[in-house]
Design a protein around this motif. Structure first.
Motif, PDB file in Angstrom:
ATOM      1  N   GLY A 135       0.814  -1.211   0.000  1.00 19.32           N
ATOM      2  CA  GLY A 135       0.000   0.000   0.000  1.00 19.32           C
ATOM      3  C   GLY A 135       0.848   1.262   0.000  1.00 19.32           C
ATOM      4  O   GLY A 135       2.074   1.215   0.110  1.00 19.32           O
ATOM      5  N   GLU A 136       0.187   2.393  -0.174  1.00 19.93           N
ATOM      6  CA  GLU A 136       0.805   3.730  -0.107  1.00 19.93           C
ATOM      7  C   GLU A 136       1.941   3.904  -1.119  1.00 19.93           C
ATOM      8  O   GLU A 136       2.986   4.463  -0.804  1.00 19.93           O
ATOM      9  N   ARG A 139       4.080   7.115   0.985  1.00 23.00           N
ATOM     10  CA  ARG A 139       5.362   6.954   1.675  1.00 23.00           C
ATOM     11  C   ARG A 139       6.411   6.274   0.789  1.00 23.00           C
ATOM     12  O   ARG A 139       7.597   6.611   0.870  1.00 23.00           O
ATOM     13  N   GLY A 188      -5.520   0.152  11.256  1.00 25.42           N
ATOM     14  CA  GLY A 188      -4.399   0.730  10.521  1.00 25.42           C
ATOM     15  C   GLY A 188      -4.010  -0.115   9.326  1.00 25.42           C
ATOM     16  O   GLY A 188      -3.651   0.412   8.268  1.00 25.42           O
ATOM     17  N   PHE A 189      -4.070  -1.436   9.485  1.00 24.32           N
ATOM     18  CA  PHE A 189      -3.780  -2.329   8.369  1.00 24.32           C
ATOM     19  C   PHE A 189      -4.777  -2.112   7.228  1.00 24.32           C
ATOM     20  O   PHE A 189      -4.394  -2.004   6.062  1.00 24.32           O
ATOM     21  N   HIS A 244      -6.523   0.547   6.603  1.00 27.56           N
ATOM     22  CA  HIS A 244      -6.324   1.884   6.042  1.00 27.56           C
ATOM     23  C   HIS A 244      -5.131   1.928   5.097  1.00 27.56           C
ATOM     24  O   HIS A 244      -5.132   2.686   4.114  1.00 27.56           O
ATOM     25  N   HIS A 245      -4.122   1.123   5.369  1.00 27.58           N
ATOM     26  CA  HIS A 245      -2.930   1.075   4.519  1.00 27.58           C
ATOM     27  C   HIS A 245      -3.305   0.813   3.062  1.00 27.58           C
ATOM     28  O   HIS A 245      -2.712   1.399   2.140  1.00 27.58           O
ATOM     29  N   TYR A 246      -4.301  -0.036   2.832  1.00 27.89           N
ATOM     30  CA  TYR A 246      -4.735  -0.351   1.463  1.00 27.89           C
ATOM     31  C   TYR A 246      -5.951   0.463   1.029  1.00 27.89           C
ATOM     32  O   TYR A 246      -6.063   0.852  -0.139  1.00 27.89           O
ATOM     33  N   ASN A 275       6.593  -1.507   2.642  1.00 33.12           N
ATOM     34  CA  ASN A 275       6.518  -0.052   2.686  1.00 33.12           C
ATOM     35  C   ASN A 275       7.094   0.484   3.995  1.00 33.12           C
ATOM     36  O   ASN A 275       7.926   1.404   4.009  1.00 33.12           O
ATOM     37  N   ALA A 276       6.679  -0.115   5.105  1.00 35.90           N
ATOM     38  CA  ALA A 276       7.104   0.373   6.421  1.00 35.90           C
ATOM     39  C   ALA A 276       8.601   0.201   6.643  1.00 35.90           C
ATOM     40  O   ALA A 276       9.248   1.074   7.225  1.00 35.90           O
TER      41      ALA A 276
END
Length: 565
Positions: free
Chosen positions: A77-78, A84, A211-212, A214-216, A500-501
């Motif tokens: 994601g993102e 990010r 949060g997971f 929302h990442h996608y 990503n993180a």
């Protein structure tokens, strides 16, 4: 890049001088940290125990290089403009070299539970609409549940966020869904993709799962053109073209501490390398217990390590089919659950058992990247089928440490279990691809022991320390440590896990080493790499070859032909 042959590996003489920084581990976090340090004038050495850089983003090839499989790059994601990923890559001039392909905006992941098929879309509003369409009698509960998760994760209605974070965010996601009166089927759909962090819902804080999602949901899911190996290849190129070096097959045995300060590392063969800074992007638990050693730990850290739980490890099956699944409209990403009892499966695995019915994540690289991969010849498809299984060595009949070269690959009990679980995974995959066994021309499985062997992770975990409240937010390990000169990178740090993180986190670790805010600088337009200094990309560029310093690929890669207009 012009990479038709592997250059000879330099001798160790060049390592006799003190480096500015030594990075232990060449996963995406370690490589990103090293790339930013090298791009900012630091002389950097990266040491990787495996023969391929990239960590869980690496690939492997089989059947004479006919098929290529991603180890862990399934969807990210993102990655769109302003996300990010693009921010982290832009400071290294890599946004045109690592291209991200948007996966089906109408539904990037297909969720299947008995009686229900659900397409996970982009956008919280659309997500809620589809949940209500799937479970119309539960509209009120779904609206409440999604609203709370959205406020916690997306930061909307900030005046209510702290209240909901304290009221629900720190409690298990199952508590919220039960309070909203959701059925087992509705809960299973909301939870179906939690295999992306392999932790039981009854122990997962609502803030973590929200949060997971929302990442996608915020901007969709992406896949790198050319497969996961392009990440490691291009980050390695930044390092090597900016005065640094990446060494593979170089296992670090100890981080050297003198007078309370990190001063370098010692390799398994006895070689010592001095450095002003050491960054460990290795497994968090093994960094402290094995590389640093108990004598240098604080009392608090010792207690933490004793109680530390890791996310459950993966069991993966890699399959090639003699059919192009795109012609059938098979989704490139899916999670298939043979039952709606998500927690029930986790409880069995936690107890050291593997039920007959296993949930399976299905990833099809040939559908995600139909033109730019090495994954299969035209008319074929590759699949990565992932589930999770018990971590205990006893379960797998393994007595010694796999990362130390323990022999287990020919053990009869180990092979029997591996085959049993492979067939269970294929049973579940048949729910989406009924003729998978008939069309299968290649099949190979990877166990938690395999993961532990190749990545030296505790318990074979892919995602690091468990996402419990005591390991999230302000309680998560910082990239700075109590030992001067020692920093951390990777999925168990404050920046969290996932591709990503960890790339974002590598940038954060480099910021800590340099004493600067690289994120702010990049967002203000800073680019630390002149793309003209990077290795030119040519038609024979092979990201796997570029990611194996000192190794030789014996056969040329086969490429899928590009589609003609």
């Amino acid at each position: 890049m012009t990479q038709t042959a592997t250059p000879p590996t330099p001798g160790h003489e060049a390592d006799d001088d003190t480096w500015d920084a030594v990075v232990v581990g060449a996963g995406p976090g370690g490589l990103t940290c090293a790339a930013y340090l090298a791009a900012n004038g630091k002389r950097v050495l990266v040491l990787e125990a495996n023969q391929v850089v990239g960590g869980s983003t690496q690939v492997f090839r089989r059947a004479g290089n006919k098929f290529e499989f991603d180890v862990g790059t399934h969807y990210v994601g993102e990655c769109g403009p302003g996300g990010r990923m693009q921010t982290a890559l832009s400071g290294l001039a890599l946004t045109e070299r690592i291209k991200w392909l948007r996966q089906r905006p109408e539904g990037h992941c297909q969720v299947m539970i008995p009686g229900t098929t659900f397409q996970t879309p982009t956008g919280w509003d659309t997500y809620l609409e589809r949940l209500i369409a799937a479970f119309p009698s539960e509209e009120a509960g779904l609206r409440r549940c999604v609203r709370i998760m959205r406020i916690i994760a997306a930061g909307e209605q900030p005046r209510l966020r702290l209240y909901h974070l304290l009221r629900w965010g720190i409690r298990p996601i199952t508590k919220l869904m039960d309070a909203c009166g959701l059925s087992a089927d509705a809960q299973a759909v909301i939870l179906a993709e939690n295999g992306d962090y392999t932790w039981p819902p009854y122990r997962t804080p609502t803030a973590m799962h929200a949060g997971f999602l929302h990442h996608y949901l915020q901007a969709g899911a992406y896949y790198p053109r050319g497969g996961g190996q392009v990440i490691g290849a291009h980050l390695t190129d930044v390092i090597s073209t900016h005065g640094g070096r990446v060494r593979t097959k170089a296992r670090v045995e100890r981080i050297l501490i003198e007078d309370g300060r990190a001063v370098g590392v010692r390799l398994a063969d006895g070689e010592e390398i001095r450095a002003e800074v050491v960054v460990s992007a290795a497994d968090f638990k093994k960094t402290w217990a094995d590389l640093v050693g108990d004598e240098h730990l604080t009392r608090r850290l010792r207690r933490r390590l004793n109680d530390l739980e890791m996310t459950l490890p993966m069991f993966a099956v890699y399959v090639a089919l003699d059919v192009d699944l795109r012609e059938r409209g098979t989704p490139p990403l899916a999670w298939v659950w043979p039952t709606n009892d998500v927690d029930g499966y986790y409880r069995e695995v936690e107890a050291g058992r593997c039920p007959d019915q296993m949930p399976v994540g299905i990833s099809c690289p040939t559908a995600k990247d139909p033109e730019g991969t090495h994954s299969a010849p035209a008319g074929y498809s590759t699949l990565e089928l992932v589930s999770w299984a018990p971590k205990d060595h006893e379960f797998w009949n393994v007595s010694d440490d796999p990362s130390d070269g323990a022999s287990y690959g020919r053990d009869e009990r180990y092979l029997q279990l591996k085959e049993q679980l492979t067939q269970r995974v294929l049973d579940t995959a048949e729910l989406m691809i009924p003729d998978i066994r008939e069309r299968m021309v290649f099949c190979e499985a990877s166990t938690p022991i395999t993961q532990e062997r190749f990545t030296s992770t505790s318990d074979g975990s892919c995602y690091g320390i468990a996402p419990l409240i005591k390991n999230l937010g302000p309680f998560r390990p910082r990239v700075t440590t109590h030992i001067p000169g020692l920093f951390l990178a990777g999925g168990s740090t404050e920046h969290m896990f996932g591709i990503n993180a960890t790339i974002w986190g590598g940038m954060g670790t480099a910021s800590a080493v340099l004493g600067r805010d690289l994120v702010a600088e990049v967002r203000d337009g800073a680019v630390f790499v002149d793309e003209a200094d990077l290795t030119p990309i040519t038609d024979d560029f092979d990201p796997l070859l570029a990611s194996k310093p000192g190794s030789v690929i014996r056969r040329a890669a086969r490429r899928r032909p590009r589609a003609t207009a």
